[in-house]
Write an enzyme that holds these catalytic residues in place. Structure first.
Site, PDB file in Angstrom:
ATOM      1  N   THR A   1     -15.368 -15.319 -39.648  1.00  0.00           N
ATOM      2  CA  THR A   1     -16.730 -15.923 -40.364  1.00  0.00           C
ATOM      3  C   THR A   1     -16.958 -17.277 -39.933  1.00  0.00           C
ATOM      4  O   THR A   1     -17.899 -17.727 -40.494  1.00  0.00           O
ATOM      5  CB  THR A   1     -16.217 -15.918 -41.914  1.00  0.00           C
ATOM      6  OG1 THR A   1     -15.902 -14.523 -42.284  1.00  0.00           O
ATOM      7  CG2 THR A   1     -17.189 -16.355 -42.993  1.00  0.00           C
TER       8      THR A   1
ATOM      9  N   TYR B   1     -14.727  -4.448 -27.869  1.00  0.00           N
ATOM     10  CA  TYR B   1     -15.552  -4.209 -26.722  1.00  0.00           C
ATOM     11  C   TYR B   1     -14.659  -3.390 -25.940  1.00  0.00           C
ATOM     12  O   TYR B   1     -15.104  -2.578 -25.090  1.00  0.00           O
ATOM     13  CB  TYR B   1     -15.778  -5.560 -25.920  1.00  0.00           C
ATOM     14  CG  TYR B   1     -16.871  -5.365 -24.839  1.00  0.00           C
ATOM     15  CD1 TYR B   1     -18.215  -5.048 -25.377  1.00  0.00           C
ATOM     16  CD2 TYR B   1     -16.528  -5.098 -23.552  1.00  0.00           C
ATOM     17  CE1 TYR B   1     -19.181  -4.735 -24.324  1.00  0.00           C
ATOM     18  CE2 TYR B   1     -17.603  -5.104 -22.682  1.00  0.00           C
ATOM     19  CZ  TYR B   1     -18.686  -4.728 -23.041  1.00  0.00           C
ATOM     20  OH  TYR B   1     -19.813  -4.366 -21.973  1.00  0.00           O
TER      21      TYR B   1
ATOM     22  N   LYS C   1      -4.739  -7.383 -42.373  1.00  0.00           N
ATOM     23  CA  LYS C   1      -5.860  -7.495 -42.875  1.00  0.00           C
ATOM     24  C   LYS C   1      -6.746  -6.324 -42.695  1.00  0.00           C
ATOM     25  O   LYS C   1      -7.234  -6.122 -41.525  1.00  0.00           O
ATOM     26  CB  LYS C   1      -6.563  -8.812 -42.424  1.00  0.00           C
ATOM     27  CG  LYS C   1      -7.872  -9.051 -43.095  1.00  0.00           C
ATOM     28  CD  LYS C   1      -8.872 -10.102 -42.482  1.00  0.00           C
ATOM     29  CE  LYS C   1     -10.236 -10.177 -43.169  1.00  0.00           C
ATOM     30  NZ  LYS C   1     -10.951 -11.327 -42.429  1.00  0.00           N
TER      31      LYS C   1
ATOM     32  N   ILE D   1      -8.295 -11.396 -48.043  1.00  0.00           N
ATOM     33  CA  ILE D   1      -8.696 -12.579 -47.189  1.00  0.00           C
ATOM     34  C   ILE D   1     -10.102 -12.438 -47.329  1.00  0.00           C
ATOM     35  O   ILE D   1     -10.627 -11.393 -46.655  1.00  0.00           O
ATOM     36  CB  ILE D   1      -8.270 -12.397 -45.689  1.00  0.00           C
ATOM     37  CG1 ILE D   1      -6.838 -12.460 -45.429  1.00  0.00           C
ATOM     38  CG2 ILE D   1      -8.849 -13.716 -44.887  1.00  0.00           C
ATOM     39  CD1 ILE D   1      -6.205 -12.697 -44.136  1.00  0.00           C
TER      40      ILE D   1
END
Length: 295
Positions: free
Chosen positions: A47, A109, A164, A206
């Site tokens: 974020t 990726y 998370k 979170i």
């Protein structure tokens, strides 16, 4: 790791209209989250738009948040990437004394196999001088860290203390909760299912939205942890529309529009992200006004 139970906030990085870091706004966001009652701060997560920040900017953001927090809340630092050797070098050379844990994303990726993911986090765990929170977010990385891999890592490395979990899959989350070691924490990385995950045995979240509405969202999570289900779901349903809205056109464009509506920070994001369109901005603004009238 009791300090990781409850609500952590994945802090956004505010920019001025010229795309430079807005230091004063960053200080306001940190203080707003702390004053709102969240349990801990997460620095340089996704974020934060750290993918479009220089190394000097990242260091500046860390320094500003550490100084603003001034020891008031525990802090977690995002340290991850898709180059395992580079992540290991950062862990060996960075001063992590101000942080209780690192948050480390699964390699993106490259699309490693489950064995590749295991070996990556093995190297991270062996290099990290502080506890490690795994971060699984398949929508960004292109690969899912399966519960079996998480359990193997949790059992093999004592300093891997939490995950998370942001796959957005409550069934996968329940598999983690069912099979996890006793002290291993499962934290939601998805605001919409954070409360159901806590009620199923999770330890918290979170969160993105919590930095826009820290008082209400952290209270919802505490109610959930204390099994006050009806009161918790009243808040869940109050915020469900806004949770959808802040992710509708990408994160952190949505939460930055919340900041703009609150008068805390501008809604500027860096390319390749763009700010939310006028229609969504108006809807978020109306929601913020509604919440302000209720609280």
């Amino acid at each position: 790791m009791q300090s990781l139970i409850g609500t952590g906030v994945a802090l956004a990085t505010p920019f001025r209209k010229d795309f430079s870091i807005d230091t004063e706004a960053l200080i306001r966001i940190v203080n707003f989250s702390i004053d709102g009652g969240v349990e801990y701060l997460v620095v340089l997560g996704t974020t934060a738009e750290n993918a479009t920040m220089s190394q000097d900017e990242k260091e500046f953001v860390i320094k500003t948040i550490v100084e603003t927090n001034n020891g008031r809340l525990p802090m977690v630092l995002g340290v991850g990437g898709n180059n395992t050797m580079e992540v290991v070098e950062e862990l060996k050379n960075r001063d992590l004394s101000q942080f209780v844990a690192i948050l480390s994303i699964s390699p993106y990726y490259n699309k490693p196999t489950q064995e590749g993911i295991y070996q990556h986090f093995k190297a991270v765990a062996e290099a990290s001088p502080i506890p490690v929170i795994l971060y699984n977010v398949p929508s960004r990385t292109g690969s899912n860290v399966l519960p079996s891999t998480v359990m193997k890592l949790a059992n093999d490395f004592k300093n891997i203390v939490a995950i998370k979990e942001a796959a957005g899959d409550i069934i996968q989350a329940m598999q983690l909760l069912k099979n996890k070691p006793k002290d291993f924490l499962v934290l939601s990385g998805d605001d919409m299912i954070a409360l159901p995950m806590v009620l199923a045995g999770g330890s918290g979240v979170i969160s993105v939205i919590a930095q826009g509405f820290p008082k209400e969202f952290s209270e919802m999570m505490r109610l959930g942890l204390n099994r006050k289900v009806d009161d918790a779901f009243k808040l869940q349903y109050l915020f469900s529309d806004c949770i959808d809205m802040i992710f509708e056109q990408g994160n952190p464009a949505g939460i930055k529009q919340v900041f703009d509506s609150l008068g805390i920070a501008d809604n500027t994001v860096r390319l390749p992200l763009v700010k939310v369109d006028e229609s969504l901005a108006n809807r978020i603004d109306q929601f913020v006004k509604k919440i302000n009238k209720l609280t």
